[in-house]
Design an enzyme around this catalytic site. Structure first.
Site, mmCIF file in Angstrom:
data_model
loop_
_atom_site.group_PDB
_atom_site.id
_atom_site.type_symbol
_atom_site.label_atom_id
_atom_site.label_comp_id
_atom_site.label_asym_id
_atom_site.label_seq_id
_atom_site.Cartn_x
_atom_site.Cartn_y
_atom_site.Cartn_z
ATOM 1 N N GLU A 15 0.595 -1.026 0.106
ATOM 2 C CA GLU A 15 0.535 0.214 -0.237
ATOM 3 C C GLU A 15 0.502 1.072 0.184
ATOM 4 O OE1 GLU A 15 -3.009 1.131 -0.608
ATOM 5 O OE2 GLU A 15 -4.576 -0.501 0.210
ATOM 6 N N ARG A 97 -8.563 1.908 13.172
ATOM 7 C CA ARG A 97 -7.560 1.943 12.959
ATOM 8 C C ARG A 97 -7.603 2.611 11.670
ATOM 9 N NH1 ARG A 97 -5.982 0.148 7.395
ATOM 10 N NH2 ARG A 97 -7.327 -2.705 7.334
ATOM 11 N N ASN A 99 -5.954 4.450 7.985
ATOM 12 C CA ASN A 99 -5.597 3.126 6.892
ATOM 13 C C ASN A 99 -5.069 4.195 5.598
ATOM 14 O OD1 ASN A 99 -6.298 0.698 5.219
ATOM 15 N ND2 ASN A 99 -7.772 2.348 4.083
ATOM 16 N N ASN A 155 -10.184 5.689 1.998
ATOM 17 C CA ASN A 155 -9.365 4.946 0.781
ATOM 18 C C ASN A 155 -8.832 6.296 -0.473
ATOM 19 O OD1 ASN A 155 -7.004 2.688 0.680
ATOM 20 N ND2 ASN A 155 -9.213 1.984 0.216
ATOM 21 N N ASP A 201 -9.297 1.550 -4.663
ATOM 22 C CA ASP A 201 -8.298 1.874 -3.199
ATOM 23 C C ASP A 201 -7.493 3.298 -3.406
ATOM 24 O OD1 ASP A 201 -6.379 0.875 -1.684
ATOM 25 O OD2 ASP A 201 -6.454 -0.950 -1.632
#
Length: 294
Positions: A15, A97, A99, A155, A201
Site C-alpha cells: 500500500e 485503525r 488506513n 481510501n 483503493d
C-alpha cells in the site's frame, strides 16, 4: 502499454506507494507484513525496515525523512529503527485503525480511519457500516478532524486543485469530491460510482489532472477518470488485487502499482506467485511530483 511485474515483493497488503524524487526510489508499506520498502527500479537495489506493528501509510518530508501511519499512531521516521510517535488517532475508538495517508499540497498529512478489518491472526475480519473518518496533521503537529462524514473504508486522497479533495469509500464502491476551506471539508458530492470491477483503493493524479485508481478486491485494473468523474480508460493488470499507484521514474512517465495477496490461498499463490508484487506500465502520460510534509 502492457503492465509487467518489476519486483516480486510478495506483499500481503502492499500500500501507499510514493515516488521519492530525491533518491529516485519507490517507497511503500506492507500493512500485514509490518514492513516498509524502498526500491530503486533502475538498479534493483531494495531495502526493507520492520515496523512496530502494522503500518498503513507513508509520506515524504521536506527534510528528507518520512511520516508514517501505524495502526493507531502517526510517527516521524528517518529511515532507521526509531519511530517517533507524534499522536494517537481516535484514542476513544479502540476498534478503529488508520488506513490511507497522503501528504497534501498544503504540506499537511491527511489520513483516514476505519473499523479494523484485520484479526489478531492477521486474517480478514468482516466489517459493516461506516465507522471511520478523515483527519489532517499540520506541520506544527496539530491533528484535527476535517469532516463529520463517516466512511466504511477510507481510501484515495488526491487534490485535483489545492482547494478540492477527492476521496474514496471502498466499502461503498464510490469516490467523493469535497471543497477545502481552512483545512476542513465541505460541499460533499458523489464523484464516481457504479464501476463493477473490484472497489476503489489508492489513487494518483497525472499531469492532465486525470485520476488513476487501483481497483482492489478482484478488480485487476487501473481506471483513468476525467475531472468530470467519467472513466475514460481501463488498464488491465496481471494482479487481481492492485492497491495503490504512483507515477515515477526520471521523467514521471512510468505508473507503478502495488498489490496484495490478502485472503488468497496457498494453492492459488503457488499458481500465481506474482500477486503482491510491484508492477509498472507506460500509460503515455506523465505524472506529478509527490508533495512533502513540512
Amino acid at each position: 502499454m502492457t503492465a509487467h511485474m518489476i519486483f516480486p515483493a510478495a506483499d500481503i497488503v502492499g500500500e501507499s506507494l510514493v515516488w521519492d524524487d530525491a533518491r529516485a526510489c519507490l517507497v511503500w508499506v506492507d500493512i500485514i507484513g509490518r514492513r516498509i520498502h524502498r526500491l530503486n527500479p533502475a538498479t534493483g537495489e531494495h531495502q526493507t525496515w520492520s515496523t512496530p506493528g502494522r503500518v498503513t501509510s507513508i509520506g515524504l518530508r521536506k527534510d528528507g525523512g518520512a511520516i508514517v501511519g501505524l495502526e493507531r499512531h502517526i510517527a516521524l521516521w528517518d529511515w532507521g529503527d526509531a519511530f517517533h510517535i507524534v499522536c494517537e488517532v481516535e484514542p476513544d475508538l479502540p476498534a478503529n485503525r488508520l488506513n490511507e495517508g497522503v501528504v497534501g499540497p498544503d504540506g499537511a498529512f491527511w489520513i483516514g480511519t476505519m473499523r479494523n478489518n484485520i484479526g489478531d491472526d492477521d486474517g480478514p475480519v468482516p466489517i459493516e457500516g461506516a465507522h471511520g473518518t478523515l483527519y489532517r496533521l499540520t506541520p506544527d503537529l496539530t491533528l484535527s478532524r476535517v469532516t463529520e462524514d463517516l466512511f466504511g473504508i477510507t481510501n484515495t486522497l488526491v487534490w485535483p486543485t489545492p482547494g478540492r479533495l477527492v476521496t474514496a469509500d471502498s466499502l461503498a464502491n464510490a469516490l467523493f469530491s469535497y471543497e477545502i476551506r481552512d483545512g476542513h471539508l465541505s460541499g460533499k458530492r458523489l464523484f464516481q460510482t457504479g464501476f463493477e470491477r473490484g472497489v476503489p483503493d489508492g489513487s494518483c493524479l497525472d499531469a492532465e489532472g486525470f485520476l488513476w485508481t487501483a481497483r482492489v478486491a478482484g478488480g485487476a485494473c487501473l481506471t483513468r477518470t476525467a475531472p468530470s468523474g467519467e472513466i475514460v480508460q481501463v488498464e488491465n493488470l496481471p494482479c487481481s488485487w492492485p492497491t495503490s499507484c504512483a507515477f515515477g521514474g526520471p521523467d514521471f512517465a512510468t505508473l507503478f502499482v502495488t498489490s496484495a495477496r490478502f485472503t488468497m490461498t496457498a494453492e492459488y499463490l503457488q499458481a500465481h506467485p506474482h500477486e503482491g508484487g510491484i508492477f509498472a506500465v507506460q500509460p503515455g502520460i506523465r505524472g506529478r511530483l509527490a508533495a512533502r510534509f513540512g
